[in-house]
Scaffold this motif. Structure first.
Motif, mmCIF file in Angstrom:
data_model
loop_
_atom_site.group_PDB
_atom_site.id
_atom_site.type_symbol
_atom_site.label_atom_id
_atom_site.label_comp_id
_atom_site.label_asym_id
_atom_site.label_seq_id
_atom_site.Cartn_x
_atom_site.Cartn_y
_atom_site.Cartn_z
ATOM 1 N N UNK A 307 -130.358 31.201 37.067
ATOM 2 C CA UNK A 307 -129.591 30.313 37.840
ATOM 3 C C UNK A 307 -130.013 31.390 39.204
ATOM 4 N N UNK A 308 -130.162 30.602 40.218
ATOM 5 C CA UNK A 308 -129.282 31.242 41.715
ATOM 6 C C UNK A 308 -127.909 30.455 42.825
ATOM 7 N N UNK A 309 -127.514 30.492 42.633
ATOM 8 C CA UNK A 309 -126.706 30.141 44.011
ATOM 9 C C UNK A 309 -126.568 29.616 44.998
ATOM 10 N N UNK A 310 -126.656 28.886 46.029
ATOM 11 C CA UNK A 310 -127.131 28.796 46.966
ATOM 12 C C UNK A 310 -125.945 28.121 48.253
ATOM 13 N N UNK A 339 -121.374 35.545 34.564
ATOM 14 C CA UNK A 339 -121.504 36.663 35.411
ATOM 15 C C UNK A 339 -121.283 37.012 36.116
ATOM 16 N N UNK A 340 -121.706 36.942 37.502
ATOM 17 C CA UNK A 340 -123.085 38.336 38.324
ATOM 18 C C UNK A 340 -123.769 36.759 39.134
ATOM 19 N N UNK A 341 -124.319 36.233 38.457
ATOM 20 C CA UNK A 341 -125.272 35.613 38.991
ATOM 21 C C UNK A 341 -125.355 35.892 40.661
ATOM 22 N N UNK A 342 -126.583 35.454 41.599
ATOM 23 C CA UNK A 342 -127.150 35.701 42.738
ATOM 24 C C UNK A 342 -126.404 34.015 43.535
ATOM 25 N N UNK A 343 -125.453 35.028 44.567
ATOM 26 C CA UNK A 343 -125.042 34.478 45.464
ATOM 27 C C UNK A 343 -125.786 34.213 46.816
ATOM 28 N N UNK A 344 -126.881 33.407 47.711
ATOM 29 C CA UNK A 344 -127.408 33.366 48.484
ATOM 30 C C UNK A 344 -126.077 32.303 50.303
ATOM 31 N N UNK A 345 -126.580 33.282 51.071
ATOM 32 C CA UNK A 345 -125.670 32.065 52.080
ATOM 33 C C UNK A 345 -127.134 31.872 52.605
ATOM 34 N N UNK A 346 -126.673 30.174 53.173
ATOM 35 C CA UNK A 346 -127.898 29.005 53.922
ATOM 36 C C UNK A 346 -127.770 29.374 55.376
ATOM 37 N N UNK A 360 -133.933 37.221 45.292
ATOM 38 C CA UNK A 360 -133.248 36.811 44.526
ATOM 39 C C UNK A 360 -133.420 35.531 43.739
ATOM 40 N N UNK A 361 -134.604 34.612 43.924
ATOM 41 C CA UNK A 361 -135.050 33.816 42.564
ATOM 42 C C UNK A 361 -136.586 34.624 42.418
ATOM 43 N N UNK A 362 -137.036 35.671 42.561
ATOM 44 C CA UNK A 362 -137.689 36.181 41.936
ATOM 45 C C UNK A 362 -137.083 37.321 40.931
ATOM 46 N N UNK A 363 -135.909 38.059 41.586
ATOM 47 C CA UNK A 363 -135.601 38.905 41.146
ATOM 48 C C UNK A 363 -134.031 38.321 39.520
ATOM 49 N N UNK A 441 -128.395 42.896 33.459
ATOM 50 C CA UNK A 441 -128.442 41.093 33.345
ATOM 51 C C UNK A 441 -127.275 40.234 33.957
ATOM 52 N N UNK A 442 -127.527 40.896 35.291
ATOM 53 C CA UNK A 442 -126.210 40.042 35.986
ATOM 54 C C UNK A 442 -127.318 38.637 35.770
ATOM 55 N N UNK A 443 -125.302 37.909 35.980
ATOM 56 C CA UNK A 443 -126.214 36.090 36.659
ATOM 57 C C UNK A 443 -127.337 35.237 35.181
ATOM 58 N N UNK A 444 -127.680 36.206 34.019
ATOM 59 C CA UNK A 444 -128.701 35.651 33.585
ATOM 60 C C UNK A 444 -127.992 35.240 31.998
ATOM 61 N N UNK A 445 -128.413 34.030 31.677
ATOM 62 C CA UNK A 445 -127.683 32.850 30.021
ATOM 63 C C UNK A 445 -128.473 34.783 29.236
ATOM 64 N N UNK A 446 -127.447 34.713 28.819
ATOM 65 C CA UNK A 446 -127.817 35.355 27.092
ATOM 66 C C UNK A 446 -127.798 34.881 25.726
ATOM 67 N N UNK A 447 -128.437 35.010 24.855
ATOM 68 C CA UNK A 447 -128.386 34.063 23.718
ATOM 69 C C UNK A 447 -128.085 34.729 22.428
ATOM 70 N N UNK A 448 -126.692 35.152 21.676
ATOM 71 C CA UNK A 448 -126.759 35.336 20.093
ATOM 72 C C UNK A 448 -127.385 35.046 18.992
#
Length: 462
Positions: A307-310, A339-346, A360-363, A441-448
């Motif tokens: 996810x990236x929040x724009x 938590x920690x997902x990328x937030x970009x302003x446009x 941010x998308x590629x990261x 791994x900020x902003x990345x969904x993690x599974x256990x």
């Protein structure tokens, strides 16, 4: 090159039904209501031994210049300009109407070869009316039924010579020297395009963003909310990276979606999310972040997508630091699992933020695909368990013995030990947040995945 055909005609003659038939999928939304299709949709068609590119269009419509309908017609004309051949579709049941004759003149001015397809000609009585279409001046009209797949042999007969000529032309082109890849110098290029979807509420600026990224007016835009209905894919390249970019219909709260057509559009948008690898959630920053935006982020996280929040329309925000701080606080409080997902302003008006968005998308994609070695993971796990041991329900402490990554896309980790089914959600989040901070791994969904298996290395230590 690939042979390309455009499907044109007045609204509600069955263009999208024919498009779906040719590509073998129900990609285009179909409904009895006229004017369902708005943006130009592309697909790969196949009939027997030939393949060709096909454009589904909104068709021509007489409307006031600058209106939504006029802009839809402009998209249809652009599809015809890019095509090698035009299929002019009419409704065989209705016969040739005055509107068909008017649009025939418009199509004639495009200067493209045209074939008339009389759709909905399932019965002999209707097929007997088809010769009337000779009066349109495009030669022999062919009876077809897009819904039932009848008459496709006529389309095959028209397109086959174009495909053969294209193959001969391609064979004459000398092959370029093969490029050799040196693995010691650079990383190998990705083998397939990144699947990227843009979603958000109506009028957040999704189509405007897609047009800005593509560098052309590919999607219909305007002040009207809900212009986009289908999820439209576009093949694109950013730098050296190939991308399949999906524009989608706006997604309102479920309680507000009542009309059948909007339900179909929302379903199409959610299907694009499942297809995607990275999803950009676009939020109208001029009205701040809303509960529906958070719901969309949570939905994507549960689907396991990066996810990236724009924040769009950033030029309309007065106190920018305060607005950005507020969004960060809301995301941290409401959606701690990403938590920690990328937030970009446009700002589409100022042409700003697009490079930051794509970086941010590629990261986000890189983190989503990451692989952590078992040794590194267990060193991290041992440190965090010692720092904050798991609880001891009923006086018996939960033990986490070791872990390993079992999957990526998103990163999924198996933890082995005793009583892990009793591990509280708060402790699971403690481990997830530790993974994000330590392994970036900020902003990345993690599974256990919890497994009560004995450590296979335990006996070897004795």
């Amino acid at each position: 090159m690939t042979v390309t055909v455009a499907i044109l005609g007045r609204p509600n003659v069955g263009k999208s039904t024919l498009f779906n038939r040719l590509i073998g999928q129900r990609l285009a939304l179909v409904d009895d209501q006229p004017g369902v299709t708005r943006d130009r949709r592309e697909g790969q068609a196949r009939i027997a031994d030939i393949e060709f590119r096909v454009f589904d269009t909104a068709g021509f419509d007489e409307a006031k210049r600058g209106s939504l309908e006029a802009r839809m017609s402009d998209q249809a004309a652009e599809a015809a300009r890019l095509a090698d051949h035009v299929f002019f579709v009419i409704d065989a049941r209705a016969g040739v109407t005055p509107v068909d004759r008017m649009f025939a003149e418009r199509i004639r001015k495009l200067g493209k070869p045209v074939t008339v397809l009389a759709n909905k000609a399932e019965t002999k009585s209707v097929q007997q009316q088809v010769p009337e279409a000779y009066t349109l001046g495009f030669g022999e009209p062919f009876p077809i039924s897009g819904e039932h797949g009848e008459g496709l042999e006529h389309i095959y007969g028209v397109v086959k010579p174009l495909v053969l000529a294209d193959r001969k032309s391609a064979a004459r082109i000398e092959e370029e020297p093969e490029e050799h890849f040196d693995p010691d110098v650079e990383a190998p290029p990705p083998t397939r395009p990144l699947r990227l979807a843009i979603i958000g509420q109506p009028n957040a600026g999704k189509s405007t963003l897609v047009n800005a990224l593509l560098g052309e007016e590919r999607m219909l835009t305007g002040p009207e909310a809900g212009i986009t209905r289908d999820a439209i894919s576009n093949e694109w390249q950013w730098g050296t990276r190939k991308i399949t970019l999906w524009d989608t219909a706006g997604i309102r709260r479920k309680g507000k979606v009542k009309e059948k057509l909007e339900k179909l559009s929302v379903s199409d948008a959610l299907r694009a999310v499942k297809f995607a690898e990275v999803v950009v959630v676009l939020v109208d920053a001029s009205v701040s972040i809303e509960k529906q935006d958070l719901t969309l982020c949570d939905l994507i996280a549960r689907e396991g997508r990066a996810i990236v929040l724009a924040l769009s329309k950033w030029d309309l925000v007065e106190d920018k630091p305060a607005a950005l701080r507020k969004v960060n606080e809301i995301m941290e409080d409401i959606l701690p699992d990403i938590r920690g997902l990328s937030i970009v302003t446009l700002s589409a008006n100022q042409g700003r933020g697009f490079d930051k968005l794509m970086k941010a998308v590629l990261e986000a994609e890189r983190k989503w695909n990451i692989r952590i070695s078992t040794g590194k993971l267990n060193r991290w796990l041992e440190e965090h368990v010692q720092r904050n041991p798991p609880p001891a329900p009923g006086g018996r402490r939960i033990k986490i013995r070791y872990g390993t990554q079992v999957n990526a896309r998103p990163p999924t980790f198996a933890l082995f030990g005793n009583q892990l089914d009793k591990l509280p959600l708060s402790y699971q989040r403690y481990l997830m947040n530790g993974l994000r901070e330590t392994l970036h791994l900020e902003g990345t969904p993690i599974r256990f995945a919890f497994r009560g298996t004995k450590n296979p290395f335990e006996d070897k230590r004795r």
